[in-house]
Motif scaffolding. Structure first.
Motif, PDB file in Angstrom:
ATOM      1  N   VAL A  15       1.125  -0.715  -0.161  1.00  0.00           N
ATOM      2  CA  VAL A  15      -0.183  -0.020  -0.281  1.00  0.00           C
ATOM      3  C   VAL A  15       0.910   0.995  -0.069  1.00  0.00           C
ATOM      4  O   VAL A  15       1.687   1.205   0.811  1.00  0.00           O
ATOM      5  CB  VAL A  15      -0.592   0.392   0.726  1.00  0.00           C
ATOM      6  N   GLU A  17       1.039   4.770   0.259  1.00  0.00           N
ATOM      7  CA  GLU A  17       0.454   6.083   0.916  1.00  0.00           C
ATOM      8  C   GLU A  17       2.079   7.510   0.414  1.00  0.00           C
ATOM      9  O   GLU A  17       2.431   8.081   0.180  1.00  0.00           O
ATOM     10  CB  GLU A  17       0.869   6.128   2.444  1.00  0.00           C
ATOM     11  N   ASP A  19       1.375  11.509   0.466  1.00  0.00           N
ATOM     12  CA  ASP A  19       0.140  12.672   1.245  1.00  0.00           C
ATOM     13  C   ASP A  19      -0.233  13.334   0.220  1.00  0.00           C
ATOM     14  O   ASP A  19       1.065  14.208   0.051  1.00  0.00           O
ATOM     15  CB  ASP A  19       1.142  13.014   2.669  1.00  0.00           C
ATOM     16  N   ASN A 101       5.141   7.169   2.044  1.00  0.00           N
ATOM     17  CA  ASN A 101       5.099   5.582   2.806  1.00  0.00           C
ATOM     18  C   ASN A 101       4.858   4.641   2.771  1.00  0.00           C
ATOM     19  O   ASN A 101       3.891   4.585   1.777  1.00  0.00           O
ATOM     20  CB  ASN A 101       4.141   5.985   3.961  1.00  0.00           C
ATOM     21  N   LYS A 103       3.587   0.731   2.924  1.00  0.00           N
ATOM     22  CA  LYS A 103       3.149  -0.269   3.507  1.00  0.00           C
ATOM     23  C   LYS A 103       3.224  -1.589   3.040  1.00  0.00           C
ATOM     24  O   LYS A 103       2.829  -2.148   2.030  1.00  0.00           O
ATOM     25  CB  LYS A 103       1.719  -0.042   4.167  1.00  0.00           C
TER      26      LYS A 103
END
Length: 118
Positions: A15, A17, A19, A101, A103
């Motif tokens: 995943v 991420e 922002d 990030n 995951k």
């Protein structure tokens, strides 16, 4: 001598991420000056996933992105230690690039298919 054709299939799942308050049009415009044209955030997510899959969870700085956290933490790196193996003070260690990030859901589910060659 026996020879084998080996087909390797690997499945990783991440995943990514991003922002959007940090990785905005201004960030993308600056990125595009030095790297490639970005159609949308999916392009960045795809690139990060490919780097993760090919270089592994302990890969260092990703060119154009900086040091990206994995599961919220920076991966281990010798860069955070001095020449004697002593951990550097916090202010001298690598800093994570804000806005990204990865995951790691799972990595390296690997299957092999082997055919003997004549």
């Amino acid at each position: 001598m026996k020879r084998y054709k080996v087909e390797v299939t690997r499945v990783d799942e991440y995943v990514i991420e991003i922002d959007e308050t940090i990785i905005n049009q201004e960030w993308i415009s600056e990125f595009e000056k030095f790297f490639w044209d970005v159609n949308d955030l999916k392009d960045l997510a795809s690139h990060l996933a490919i780097v993760q899959a090919t270089e592994g969870k302990n890969s260092g700085m990703i060119e154009g992105f900086g040091h990206i956290t994995r599961d919220g933490e920076l991966p281990f790196s010798c860069e955070d230690y001095d020449s004697n193996g002593v951990l550097l003070p916090e202010e001298e260690r690598r800093k994570a690039e804000p806005g990204f990030n990865i995951k790691i859901r799972y990595e390296e589910e690997i299957d092999t298919y082997i055919t003997e060659l004549k």
